[in-house]
Motif scaffolding. Structure first.
Motif, PDB file in Angstrom:
ATOM      1  N   PHE A   1     -30.614  58.318 -12.446  1.00 48.28           N
ATOM      2  CA  PHE A   1     -30.632  57.071 -13.230  1.00 48.28           C
ATOM      3  C   PHE A   1     -31.448  56.006 -12.511  1.00 48.28           C
ATOM      4  CE2 PHE A   1     -26.350  58.254 -15.220  1.00 48.28           C
ATOM      5  CZ  PHE A   1     -26.948  58.640 -16.416  1.00 48.28           C
ATOM      6  N   SER A   2     -31.223  55.916 -11.207  1.00 50.58           N
ATOM      7  CA  SER A   2     -31.915  54.910 -10.411  1.00 50.58           C
ATOM      8  C   SER A   2     -33.423  55.147 -10.450  1.00 50.58           C
ATOM      9  CB  SER A   2     -31.382  54.962  -8.982  1.00 50.58           C
ATOM     10  OG  SER A   2     -32.099  54.076  -8.187  1.00 50.58           O
ATOM     11  N   ALA A   3     -33.818  56.426 -10.362  1.00 42.97           N
ATOM     12  CA  ALA A   3     -35.248  56.756 -10.403  1.00 42.97           C
ATOM     13  C   ALA A   3     -35.826  56.393 -11.768  1.00 42.97           C
ATOM     14  CB  ALA A   3     -35.449  58.242 -10.113  1.00 42.97           C
ATOM     15  N   ALA A   4     -35.049  56.665 -12.832  1.00 41.02           N
ATOM     16  CA  ALA A   4     -35.522  56.338 -14.186  1.00 41.02           C
ATOM     17  C   ALA A   4     -35.675  54.830 -14.341  1.00 41.02           C
ATOM     18  CB  ALA A   4     -34.545  56.876 -15.225  1.00 41.02           C
ATOM     19  N   PHE A   5     -34.734  54.074 -13.763  1.00 37.95           N
ATOM     20  CA  PHE A   5     -34.799  52.601 -13.826  1.00 37.95           C
ATOM     21  C   PHE A   5     -36.051  52.091 -13.106  1.00 37.95           C
ATOM     22  CE2 PHE A   5     -34.031  48.626 -11.533  1.00 37.95           C
ATOM     23  CZ  PHE A   5     -33.724  47.750 -12.572  1.00 37.95           C
ATOM     24  N   GLU A   6     -36.247  52.588 -11.883  1.00 34.23           N
ATOM     25  CA  GLU A   6     -37.408  52.141 -11.100  1.00 34.23           C
ATOM     26  C   GLU A   6     -38.717  52.476 -11.822  1.00 34.23           C
ATOM     27  OE1 GLU A   6     -37.263  50.328  -8.456  1.00 34.23           O
ATOM     28  OE2 GLU A   6     -35.138  50.516  -7.961  1.00 34.23           O
ATOM     29  N   ALA A   7     -38.752  53.670 -12.430  1.00 29.61           N
ATOM     30  CA  ALA A   7     -39.979  54.100 -13.127  1.00 29.61           C
ATOM     31  C   ALA A   7     -40.229  53.194 -14.331  1.00 29.61           C
ATOM     32  CB  ALA A   7     -39.838  55.551 -13.574  1.00 29.61           C
ATOM     33  N   ALA A   8     -39.157  52.854 -15.053  1.00 31.19           N
ATOM     34  CA  ALA A   8     -39.315  51.983 -16.234  1.00 31.19           C
ATOM     35  C   ALA A   8     -39.839  50.610 -15.819  1.00 31.19           C
ATOM     36  CB  ALA A   8     -37.975  51.848 -16.971  1.00 31.19           C
ATOM     37  N   VAL A   9     -39.289  50.062 -14.726  1.00 30.25           N
ATOM     38  CA  VAL A   9     -39.738  48.747 -14.245  1.00 30.25           C
ATOM     39  C   VAL A   9     -41.198  48.832 -13.815  1.00 30.25           C
ATOM     40  CG1 VAL A   9     -39.452  47.004 -12.424  1.00 30.25           C
ATOM     41  CG2 VAL A   9     -37.438  47.916 -13.598  1.00 30.25           C
ATOM     42  N   ALA A  10     -41.543  49.913 -13.094  1.00 28.30           N
ATOM     43  CA  ALA A  10     -42.924  50.063 -12.612  1.00 28.30           C
ATOM     44  C   ALA A  10     -43.905  50.178 -13.780  1.00 28.30           C
ATOM     45  CB  ALA A  10     -43.024  51.292 -11.711  1.00 28.30           C
ATOM     46  N   ALA A  11     -43.457  50.815 -14.882  1.00 27.35           N
ATOM     47  CA  ALA A  11     -44.345  51.016 -16.033  1.00 27.35           C
ATOM     48  C   ALA A  11     -44.318  49.821 -16.987  1.00 27.35           C
ATOM     49  CB  ALA A  11     -43.935  52.286 -16.770  1.00 27.35           C
ATOM     50  N   ASP A  12     -43.663  48.732 -16.576  1.00 26.29           N
ATOM     51  CA  ASP A  12     -43.561  47.526 -17.409  1.00 26.29           C
ATOM     52  C   ASP A  12     -42.823  47.781 -18.715  1.00 26.29           C
ATOM     53  OD1 ASP A  12     -44.476  45.392 -15.987  1.00 26.29           O
ATOM     54  OD2 ASP A  12     -46.591  45.755 -16.471  1.00 26.29           O
ATOM     55  N   GLU A  13     -41.895  48.736 -18.690  1.00 28.02           N
ATOM     56  CA  GLU A  13     -41.069  48.949 -19.885  1.00 28.02           C
ATOM     57  C   GLU A  13     -39.869  48.027 -19.803  1.00 28.02           C
ATOM     58  OE1 GLU A  13     -40.073  53.081 -19.970  1.00 28.02           O
ATOM     59  OE2 GLU A  13     -42.191  53.660 -20.151  1.00 28.02           O
ATOM     60  N   ARG A  14     -39.275  47.758 -20.948  1.00 27.85           N
ATOM     61  CA  ARG A  14     -38.101  46.889 -20.971  1.00 27.85           C
ATOM     62  C   ARG A  14     -36.825  47.667 -20.639  1.00 27.85           C
ATOM     63  NH1 ARG A  14     -41.032  43.019 -21.245  1.00 27.85           N
ATOM     64  NH2 ARG A  14     -41.521  41.764 -23.045  1.00 27.85           N
TER      65      ARG A  14
END
Ligand code: FE2
Ligand code: FE2
Length: 343
Positions: free
Chosen positions: A29-42
């Motif tokens: 989950f943490s990796a998915a969160f970090e990836a979303a933030v890095a990709a400028d997703e909400r």
């Protein structure tokens, strides 16, 4: 091995497996969160998010919401004394907008699992803050103009980048808020322009208001970057997009030519264009004043919070009536609801 010890070791290994699985899914989950933030997703309310991200957002959104509703007070002070019907209508619309901003923001905080009652309770008991700028008094009608131009102007500078904040509900609330803040800034600027071009006394009143509001407006961007407790993490999470000092500089650069167009001066002898930096240099901010106001020793801290508590208590019957209406509406048979709408 006895059967008792074998059972114990089985339980232990089952617990260990569950713990490992929990840790694995947390890491995923943490990796998915970090990836979303890095990709400028909400990040949306039902998405997994680190506890510290959630609490940081709640702190920031709550402080923002509180500032909107406390900010109604200094200007509401002038509604009954507005010099014309037109000015009164504009000011009432602005103050009502600020109430609306508070509602959008409390709504955004609710999506993070924190209720409005809890946040208001923290505001009323002094456990959460609102922007220090609203602890200054509005002494003349020109203050309404200075607040619109400078305070709402500083708010826009701070808030436009928040429209791209990583948390979806906050970012979307900011889009609407910024449109309304832009109207607030313009009405303040126009009000000051009329005063500045008016009689000598009106011009002096406008200048006096700008002299008093300029420095507190610069303080609205928060402490310098090297002293700002939450800045680095907020920027890493893309809650914040620019540092306090960067935004403060942007605001100064916008205001200097606007002050010239208004025919007013900004109360800073060190203010001058720096060719090398491509920005205006400006004088030292008196951070001891900022800290004193933050601690509760500003001119109006006591008055603002007392008025807020009183408004909350006096509004209890409205909240009760709204809750009773909502409960009745929820349980009403469909036919009743239809009748109510068509009658
Ligand atoms: Fe606002
Ligand atoms: Fe505003």
């Amino acid at each position: 091995m006895t059967s008792a010890t074998s059972a114990t070791s089985q339980v232990t290994s089952a617990e260990g497996a569950r713990e490992r699985a929990r840790e694995d899914s947390e890491a995923a989950f943490s990796a998915a969160f970090e990836a979303a933030v890095a990709a400028d997703e909400r990040i949306e309310p039902r998405d997994w998010m680190p506890d510290a991200y959630r609490s940081s957002l709640v702190r920031q959104i709550a402080q923002h919401a509180h500032s909107e509703i406390i900010g109604m007070q200094p200007e509401a002070n002038w509604i009954t004394r507005a010099p014309s019907l037109r000015r009164k209508a504009i000011l009432m619309a602005k103050v009502q907008d600020e109430a609306g901003h508070g509602l959008y923001l409390y709504g955004a905080a609710e999506t993070l699992g924190t209720g409005r009652d809890e946040l208001l309770d923290k505001l009323h008991s002094g456990r959460q803050k609102y922007s220090s700028i609203f602890n200054y008094p509005t002494l003349t009608w020109a203050d309404v103009g200075a607040i619109g131009w400078l305070v709402d102007g500083a708010a826009i500078t701070n808030q436009v980048p928040l429209c791209r904040c990583s948390y979806g509900p906050y970012a979307r609330a900011m889009v609407r808020i910024c449109k309304e803040e832009s109207f607030h800034q313009r009405q303040g600027y126009e009000l000051l322009l009329v005063l500045s071009r008016g009689t000598e006394a009106q011009h002096a009143m406008a200048q006096d208001a700008v002299d008093r509001w300029w420095w507190p407006s610069l303080m609205m961007f928060g402490p310098p970057d090297d002293e700002s407790a939450h800045s680095a993490q907020s920027m890493a999470w893309k809650i914040k997009r620019h540092s306090n000092d960067e935004l403060r500089q942007r605001f100064v650069d916008i205001c200097v030519p606007q002050a010239e167009a208004l025919g007013l001066t900004l109360p800073d002898p060190d203010l001058r264009w720096n060719e090398d930096r491509g920005h205006y240099d400006f004088g030292e901010i008196d951070w001891s004043e900022f800290r004193a106001v933050l601690k509760g020793n500003g001119p109006c801290n006591e008055q603002r919070i007392t008025q807020r508590r009183r408004a909350h208590e006096e509004g209890a019957w409205v909240r009760e009536a709204a809750a009773a209406y909502a409960a009745k509406h929820q349980h009403a048979p469909r036919s009743d609801r239809k009748e109510a709408v068509t009658s």
